[in-house]
Scaffold this motif. Structure first.
Motif, mmCIF file in Angstrom:
data_model
loop_
_atom_site.group_PDB
_atom_site.id
_atom_site.type_symbol
_atom_site.label_atom_id
_atom_site.label_comp_id
_atom_site.label_asym_id
_atom_site.label_seq_id
_atom_site.Cartn_x
_atom_site.Cartn_y
_atom_site.Cartn_z
ATOM 1 N N ALA A 98 12.345 0.405 1.096
ATOM 2 C CA ALA A 98 13.330 -0.177 2.018
ATOM 3 C C ALA A 98 13.843 -1.516 1.483
ATOM 4 C CB ALA A 98 12.723 -0.335 3.403
ATOM 5 N N GLY A 99 12.979 -2.378 0.979
ATOM 6 C CA GLY A 99 13.393 -3.599 0.319
ATOM 7 C C GLY A 99 13.505 -4.856 1.147
ATOM 8 N N GLU A 100 13.240 -4.795 2.430
ATOM 9 C CA GLU A 100 13.333 -6.004 3.253
ATOM 10 C C GLU A 100 12.378 -7.095 2.765
ATOM 11 O OE1 GLU A 100 13.495 -2.944 4.417
ATOM 12 O OE2 GLU A 100 14.692 -2.838 6.248
ATOM 13 N N CYS A 101 11.243 -6.680 2.221
ATOM 14 C CA CYS A 101 10.247 -7.636 1.738
ATOM 15 C C CYS A 101 10.799 -8.504 0.611
ATOM 16 C CB CYS A 101 8.986 -6.918 1.284
ATOM 17 S SG CYS A 101 9.258 -5.683 -0.020
ATOM 18 N N VAL A 102 11.599 -7.919 -0.251
ATOM 19 C CA VAL A 102 12.184 -8.662 -1.373
ATOM 20 C C VAL A 102 13.096 -9.759 -0.857
ATOM 21 C CG1 VAL A 102 13.644 -8.490 -3.419
ATOM 22 C CG2 VAL A 102 12.048 -6.645 -2.888
ATOM 23 N N ASP A 103 13.879 -9.449 0.143
ATOM 24 C CA ASP A 103 14.853 -10.394 0.675
ATOM 25 C C ASP A 103 14.219 -11.623 1.326
ATOM 26 O OD1 ASP A 103 16.879 -8.674 -0.128
ATOM 27 O OD2 ASP A 103 16.996 -7.682 1.824
ATOM 28 N N VAL A 104 13.017 -11.474 1.886
ATOM 29 C CA VAL A 104 12.402 -12.595 2.602
ATOM 30 C C VAL A 104 11.385 -13.385 1.784
ATOM 31 C CG1 VAL A 104 12.771 -11.513 4.853
ATOM 32 C CG2 VAL A 104 10.581 -11.192 3.656
ATOM 33 N N CYS A 105 11.024 -12.906 0.623
ATOM 34 C CA CYS A 105 10.005 -13.583 -0.197
ATOM 35 C C CYS A 105 10.561 -14.905 -0.743
ATOM 36 C CB CYS A 105 9.566 -12.694 -1.348
ATOM 37 S SG CYS A 105 8.307 -13.478 -2.395
ATOM 38 N N GLY A 143 0.786 -1.225 0.000
ATOM 39 C CA GLY A 143 0.000 0.000 0.000
ATOM 40 C C GLY A 143 0.818 1.275 0.000
ATOM 41 N N SER A 144 0.161 2.341 0.408
ATOM 42 C CA SER A 144 0.687 3.701 0.268
ATOM 43 C C SER A 144 1.937 4.007 1.078
ATOM 44 C CB SER A 144 -0.394 4.710 0.642
ATOM 45 O OG SER A 144 -0.754 4.588 1.999
ATOM 46 N N ALA A 145 2.138 3.358 2.199
ATOM 47 C CA ALA A 145 3.323 3.671 3.017
ATOM 48 C C ALA A 145 4.623 3.340 2.290
ATOM 49 C CB ALA A 145 3.267 2.945 4.355
ATOM 50 N N ALA A 172 8.193 -8.526 7.540
ATOM 51 C CA ALA A 172 9.483 -7.863 7.329
ATOM 52 C C ALA A 172 9.372 -6.390 6.971
ATOM 53 C CB ALA A 172 10.252 -8.583 6.220
ATOM 54 N N CYS A 173 8.212 -5.929 6.592
ATOM 55 C CA CYS A 173 8.044 -4.549 6.122
ATOM 56 C C CYS A 173 8.243 -3.545 7.265
ATOM 57 C CB CYS A 173 6.671 -4.361 5.511
ATOM 58 S SG CYS A 173 6.415 -2.696 4.844
ATOM 59 N N PRO A 174 9.248 -2.673 7.138
ATOM 60 C CA PRO A 174 9.531 -1.727 8.221
ATOM 61 C C PRO A 174 8.531 -0.565 8.312
ATOM 62 C CG PRO A 174 11.004 -1.324 6.394
ATOM 63 C CD PRO A 174 10.217 -2.563 6.055
ATOM 64 N N VAL A 175 7.693 -0.393 7.298
ATOM 65 C CA VAL A 175 6.738 0.717 7.316
ATOM 66 C C VAL A 175 5.285 0.243 7.345
ATOM 67 C CG1 VAL A 175 8.297 2.370 6.232
ATOM 68 C CG2 VAL A 175 6.842 0.942 4.784
#
Length: 78
Positions: A13-20, A5-7, A48-51
């Protein structure tokens, strides 16, 4: 499936890519996108999403429903 979403706008940040585990998240011009055809709904990206920008589709706030369509368009136009 999950939706970003919008955040995430301009955050990237990209943490989501690393854990998928299925590599269904890609960086676009203004945010990351989840490929809804590949997502296995494991929830790793949400945790993992920091936002706190990633939502399970059914939990996506009403004012952010258009981010699902935005992701579909992103992958359709690749």
């Amino acid at each position: 499936m999950y939706v970003i979403g919008s955040a995430c706008i301009e955050e990237k940040a990209g943490e989501c890519v690393d854990v998928c585990p299925v590599d269904c998240i890609e960086e676009g011009d203004d945010q990351f996108y989840i490929d809804t055809d590949i997502c296995i709904s494991c929830g790793a990206c949400e945790a993992a999403c920091p936002v706190a920008s990633i939502f399970y589709f059914e939990d996506l706030p009403e004012d952010q429903k258009h981010y699902f369509d935005k992701a579909v368009e992103y992958y359709k136009n690749k």
